[in-house]
Scaffold this motif. Structure first.
Motif, short mmCIF file in Angstrom:
data_model
loop_
_atom_site.label_atom_id
_atom_site.label_comp_id
_atom_site.label_asym_id
_atom_site.label_seq_id
_atom_site.Cartn_x
_atom_site.Cartn_y
_atom_site.Cartn_z
N TYR A 147 37.61 38.13 45.05
CA TYR A 147 36.97 36.82 45.04
C TYR A 147 35.46 36.99 45.17
O TYR A 147 34.97 37.51 46.16
N ASP A 148 34.76 36.54 44.14
CA ASP A 148 33.30 36.58 44.16
C ASP A 148 32.83 35.15 44.38
O ASP A 148 32.99 34.29 43.51
N ASP A 149 32.28 34.86 45.57
CA ASP A 149 31.92 33.46 45.86
C ASP A 149 30.63 33.03 45.18
O ASP A 149 30.33 31.84 45.15
N SER A 150 29.89 33.97 44.57
CA SER A 150 28.66 33.57 43.88
C SER A 150 28.98 32.96 42.51
O SER A 150 28.32 32.02 42.07
N ASP A 151 30.01 33.49 41.83
CA ASP A 151 30.37 32.86 40.54
C ASP A 151 31.68 32.07 40.64
O ASP A 151 32.22 31.64 39.63
N GLU A 152 32.15 31.88 41.88
CA GLU A 152 33.35 31.07 42.13
C GLU A 152 34.52 31.44 41.21
O GLU A 152 35.11 30.58 40.55
N LEU A 153 34.78 32.73 41.18
CA LEU A 153 35.86 33.22 40.33
C LEU A 153 36.76 34.15 41.14
O LEU A 153 36.28 34.98 41.91
N VAL A 154 38.06 33.95 40.99
CA VAL A 154 39.01 34.86 41.59
C VAL A 154 39.70 35.62 40.47
O VAL A 154 40.13 35.03 39.49
N ARG A 155 39.76 36.94 40.61
CA ARG A 155 40.49 37.74 39.64
C ARG A 155 41.64 38.45 40.33
O ARG A 155 41.46 39.03 41.41
N LEU A 156 42.83 38.38 39.75
CA LEU A 156 43.96 39.14 40.27
C LEU A 156 44.00 40.43 39.46
O LEU A 156 44.18 40.40 38.24
N ILE A 157 43.79 41.54 40.16
CA ILE A 157 43.62 42.81 39.47
C ILE A 157 44.88 43.66 39.62
O ILE A 157 45.43 43.78 40.73
N MET B 21 28.97 37.26 47.92
CA MET B 21 29.87 38.18 48.62
C MET B 21 31.13 38.40 47.79
O MET B 21 31.68 37.48 47.21
N ARG B 22 31.54 39.65 47.76
CA ARG B 22 32.79 39.98 47.03
C ARG B 22 33.86 40.40 48.01
O ARG B 22 33.70 41.38 48.74
N TYR B 23 34.94 39.65 48.02
CA TYR B 23 36.03 39.93 48.94
C TYR B 23 37.20 40.56 48.19
O TYR B 23 37.64 40.01 47.17
N ALA B 24 37.70 41.68 48.70
CA ALA B 24 38.95 42.24 48.19
C ALA B 24 40.05 41.79 49.14
O ALA B 24 40.02 42.11 50.33
#
Ligand code: ZN
Length: 240
Positions: free
Chosen positions: A200-210, A1-4
């Protein structure tokens, strides 16, 4: 899941639109708003209506409460107070009702969201220092807390001793718990005037601040045209 995950929009519809377009391009599945939809900017109605239309999780910010008389503005600085008074008259019954219905905290799968801090969400405390971060970590029973309120993207890690970073890429694969400030859509204060949100993409456990470019000048013109303090337009250009 990708959360904005985004917040501190502050009536800046120009910035909000660009952030939502970017989130869509990034294929966000879910949107979460951390509050302060209104206050400072010239388009609070448009911003509230847009969030309402999204139908996403949305929390209350202190400026949202100030705009509907739920929070005493005596402690606001002069510009914030002026903007709150202006916003009160700009909002209609529909926007007031929406803001009045917002809660303080939400717990999702492996993360929680709040506007200010987890150690007193309804008090709108800030997480600015390691001491504040420690209090919120104690109250956190998830892996991640996303928060806003200071308008400065800053991440605290639950390490011993505590560490922090202002990096735009936050890997969480090693299981370290983190408090992640997602920056501000409509009034960044880290000397970068571009809008900011977290993906936040919980499949690759990475948060990006865009960071997202938007028409800062236009948003500033609207502030001046609305009769709001000119300083609020100037600070948008400076990102502080
Ligand atoms: Zn704010």
């Amino acid at each position: 899941m990708r959360y904005a995950i985004f917040g501190d929009i502050h009536g800046n519809f120009d910035a909000l639109e660009k952030v939502l377009q970017c989130a869509e391009k990034e294929k966000a599945d879910e949107y979460i708003c951390l509050g302060d939809i209104v206050g400072y900017g010239a388009q609070p109605v448009e911003c509230v209506q847009k969030i309402k239309e999204l139908g996403c999780i949305c929390l209350a910010g202190n400026h949202d409460h100030a705009a509907i008389g739920k929070l005493d503005i005596d402690f606001f600085n002069l510009y914030a107070r002026e903007a709150a008074v202006w916003t009160r008259t700009a909002l209609g019954p529909d926007e007031r009702e929406f803001l009045n219905g917002l809660g303080f905290v939400e717990h999702l799968d492996d993360f929680a969201v709040v506007h200010g801090s987890l150690h007193g969400p309804e008090l709108f405390n800030y997480i600015s220092t390691i001491f504040d971060a420690d209090l919120s970590l104690e109250a956190l029973d998830k892996k991640i807390l996303f928060y806003g309120h200071t308008h400065i993207p800053l991440t605290f890690f639950d390490t011993d001793p505590m560490t922090y970073t202002m990096d735009g890429e936050i890997p969480l694969g090693d299981g370290t718990r983190a408090l992640i400030n997602i920056g501000s859509v409509g009034q960044p204060r880290d000397e970068d005037p571009r809008a900011c949100f977290a993906l936040y993409d919980d499949s690759d456990e990475l948060v990006r601040l865009i960071r997202v470019e938007y028409d800062v000048e236009k948003a500033g013109e609207r502030i001046i045209e609305a009769g709001l303090p000119e300083a609020l337009a100037v600070r948008l250009q400076l990102g502080k």
